[in-house]
Design a protein around this motif. Structure first.
Motif, PDB file in Angstrom:
ATOM      1  N   PRO A 125       8.014  -1.549  11.497  1.00 51.10           N
ATOM      2  CA  PRO A 125       8.957  -2.635  11.244  1.00 51.10           C
ATOM      3  C   PRO A 125      10.066  -2.121  10.328  1.00 51.10           C
ATOM      4  O   PRO A 125       9.956  -1.043   9.765  1.00 51.10           O
ATOM      5  N   PRO A 126      11.128  -2.894  10.166  1.00 51.24           N
ATOM      6  CA  PRO A 126      12.191  -2.466   9.249  1.00 51.24           C
ATOM      7  C   PRO A 126      11.633  -2.232   7.843  1.00 51.24           C
ATOM      8  O   PRO A 126      10.565  -2.733   7.498  1.00 51.24           O
ATOM      9  N   GLY A 131      12.050   3.543  -7.625  1.00 47.21           N
ATOM     10  CA  GLY A 131      11.466   4.022  -8.870  1.00 47.21           C
ATOM     11  C   GLY A 131       9.997   4.309  -8.654  1.00 47.21           C
ATOM     12  O   GLY A 131       9.515   4.322  -7.527  1.00 47.21           O
ATOM     13  N   PRO A 132       9.267   4.530  -9.727  1.00 45.90           N
ATOM     14  CA  PRO A 132       7.843   4.834  -9.604  1.00 45.90           C
ATOM     15  C   PRO A 132       7.097   3.743  -8.826  1.00 45.90           C
ATOM     16  O   PRO A 132       7.328   2.551  -9.030  1.00 45.90           O
ATOM     17  N   LEU A 133       6.234   4.189  -7.913  1.00 46.85           N
ATOM     18  CA  LEU A 133       5.517   3.262  -7.046  1.00 46.85           C
ATOM     19  C   LEU A 133       4.332   3.988  -6.432  1.00 46.85           C
ATOM     20  O   LEU A 133       4.424   5.172  -6.100  1.00 46.85           O
ATOM     21  N   THR A 134       3.208   3.287  -6.281  1.00 43.71           N
ATOM     22  CA  THR A 134       2.047   3.851  -5.595  1.00 43.71           C
ATOM     23  C   THR A 134       1.897   3.148  -4.260  1.00 43.71           C
ATOM     24  O   THR A 134       1.864   1.921  -4.188  1.00 43.71           O
ATOM     25  N   ILE A 135       1.808   3.957  -3.196  1.00 38.37           N
ATOM     26  CA  ILE A 135       1.689   3.426  -1.837  1.00 38.37           C
ATOM     27  C   ILE A 135       0.302   3.785  -1.312  1.00 38.37           C
ATOM     28  O   ILE A 135       0.022   4.961  -1.027  1.00 38.37           O
ATOM     29  N   PRO A 136      -0.599   2.804  -1.187  1.00 38.38           N
ATOM     30  CA  PRO A 136      -1.931   3.094  -0.655  1.00 38.38           C
ATOM     31  C   PRO A 136      -1.856   3.328   0.854  1.00 38.38           C
ATOM     32  O   PRO A 136      -1.040   2.705   1.544  1.00 38.38           O
ATOM     33  N   LEU A 137      -2.710   4.221   1.351  1.00 35.50           N
ATOM     34  CA  LEU A 137      -2.730   4.510   2.787  1.00 35.50           C
ATOM     35  C   LEU A 137      -4.085   4.162   3.384  1.00 35.50           C
ATOM     36  O   LEU A 137      -5.080   4.018   2.663  1.00 35.50           O
ATOM     37  N   ALA A 138      -4.116   4.041   4.690  1.00 31.56           N
ATOM     38  CA  ALA A 138      -5.345   3.673   5.402  1.00 31.56           C
ATOM     39  C   ALA A 138      -6.409   4.749   5.223  1.00 31.56           C
ATOM     40  O   ALA A 138      -6.100   5.945   5.170  1.00 31.56           O
ATOM     41  N   ALA A 139      -7.653   4.295   5.146  1.00 32.15           N
ATOM     42  CA  ALA A 139      -8.779   5.232   5.060  1.00 32.15           C
ATOM     43  C   ALA A 139      -8.785   6.091   6.322  1.00 32.15           C
ATOM     44  O   ALA A 139      -8.438   5.635   7.406  1.00 32.15           O
ATOM     45  N   GLY A 140      -9.148   7.325   6.185  1.00 35.27           N
ATOM     46  CA  GLY A 140      -9.231   8.219   7.332  1.00 35.27           C
ATOM     47  C   GLY A 140      -7.933   8.952   7.644  1.00 35.27           C
ATOM     48  O   GLY A 140      -7.870   9.732   8.579  1.00 35.27           O
ATOM     49  N   SER A 141      -6.883   8.705   6.875  1.00 32.36           N
ATOM     50  CA  SER A 141      -5.611   9.379   7.135  1.00 32.36           C
ATOM     51  C   SER A 141      -5.551  10.766   6.508  1.00 32.36           C
ATOM     52  O   SER A 141      -4.630  11.523   6.775  1.00 32.36           O
ATOM     53  N   LEU A 145       6.253   6.321   6.649  1.00 34.10           N
ATOM     54  CA  LEU A 145       4.945   6.957   6.573  1.00 34.10           C
ATOM     55  C   LEU A 145       4.208   6.695   7.882  1.00 34.10           C
ATOM     56  O   LEU A 145       4.085   5.556   8.319  1.00 34.10           O
ATOM     57  N   THR A 146       3.710   7.784   8.484  1.00 40.30           N
ATOM     58  CA  THR A 146       2.986   7.665   9.747  1.00 40.30           C
ATOM     59  C   THR A 146       1.668   8.407   9.623  1.00 40.30           C
ATOM     60  O   THR A 146       1.656   9.644   9.583  1.00 40.30           O
ATOM     61  N   PRO A 147       0.558   7.669   9.545  1.00 41.23           N
ATOM     62  CA  PRO A 147      -0.737   8.346   9.497  1.00 41.23           C
ATOM     63  C   PRO A 147      -1.127   8.877  10.874  1.00 41.23           C
ATOM     64  O   PRO A 147      -0.782   8.278  11.884  1.00 41.23           O
ATOM     65  N   GLY A 148      -1.858  10.009  10.842  1.00 38.78           N
ATOM     66  CA  GLY A 148      -2.475  10.666  11.959  1.00 38.78           C
ATOM     67  C   GLY A 148      -2.021  10.485  13.291  1.00 38.78           C
ATOM     68  O   GLY A 148      -2.193  10.769  14.322  1.00 38.78           O
ATOM     69  N   LEU A 175      -1.966  -0.634   6.799  1.00 38.95           N
ATOM     70  CA  LEU A 175      -2.209  -1.106   8.167  1.00 38.95           C
ATOM     71  C   LEU A 175      -1.783  -0.117   9.236  1.00 38.95           C
ATOM     72  O   LEU A 175      -2.047  -0.320  10.406  1.00 38.95           O
ATOM     73  N   GLY A 176      -1.087   0.943   8.861  1.00 38.51           N
ATOM     74  CA  GLY A 176      -0.613   1.919   9.847  1.00 38.51           C
ATOM     75  C   GLY A 176       0.792   2.366   9.502  1.00 38.51           C
ATOM     76  O   GLY A 176       1.188   2.335   8.337  1.00 38.51           O
TER      77      GLY A 176
END
Length: 172
Positions: free
Chosen positions: A60-61, A80-90, A169-172, A71-72
């Motif tokens: 999405p935009p 600025g400073p930021l934490t971006i969580p990613l999906a498990a298994g990535s 960000l694009t997981p796997g 979610l993907g």
């Protein structure tokens, strides 16, 4: 015209008629040689995709909510400073944005376990990996247009100017 310039036994009307017929024949042949080629047949319609063919997932935009990245694929604005969580298994637990500046975005990718695979194309600098207590971290600065890979996660730096950046960000 002087009668002596004509071929023997021919009158002016016969010569003019012969010239007119010859010219008409030459023009007809020239037109036939330069006629446009017939147009190819119209393409046939392709069948619509069936339910068995999954449509590609487009992000999405750009968003401001880092949780959307669990979610993907996602695109997120950072300033600025930021934490971006990613999906498990990535293969990457989270991406920490340390700073966004004129030179690009300074990132830390946190990797569980000790296995780290990195790659970068474009404006990347200072890539270094550290490991402590079974967790690895990859730290780097990436400029606009850079594509970074850490394990199975691809990070595209869509833009980075004026202390703001957009990351895809694009997981796997």
């Amino acid at each position: 015209m002087h009668p002596r310039s004509l071929p023997r036994g021919r009158s002016v009307p016969v010569v003019l008629l012969t010239l007119a017929v010859s010219l008409a024949l030459a023009l007809s042949l020239a037109a036939a040689c330069t006629a446009p080629a017939p147009s190819p047949p119209a393409p046939t319609a392709q069948p619509a995709p069936t339910a068995a063919q999954p449509a590609p997932t487009a992000a999405p935009p750009a968003e401001d909510d880092p949780a959307a990245c669990t979610l993907g694929p996602c695109e997120i604005r950072v300033d600025g400073p930021l934490t971006i969580p990613l999906a498990a298994g990535s293969g990457v637990t989270e991406i920490r944005v340390v700073a966004a500046g004129a030179r690009g975005v300074e990132l830390v990718a946190v990797v569980p376990g000790g296995q780290v695979s990195t790659r970068c194309s474009g404006a990347c600098a200072g890539m270094r990996t550290t490991t402590s207590d079974g967790t690895s971290s990859v730290r780097l600065t990436a400029g606009a247009g850079a594509v970074v890979g850490v394990n199975d996660v691809r990070i595209d730096v869509r833009s980075a100017t004026g202390g703001k950046a957009v990351l895809r960000l694009t997981p796997g």
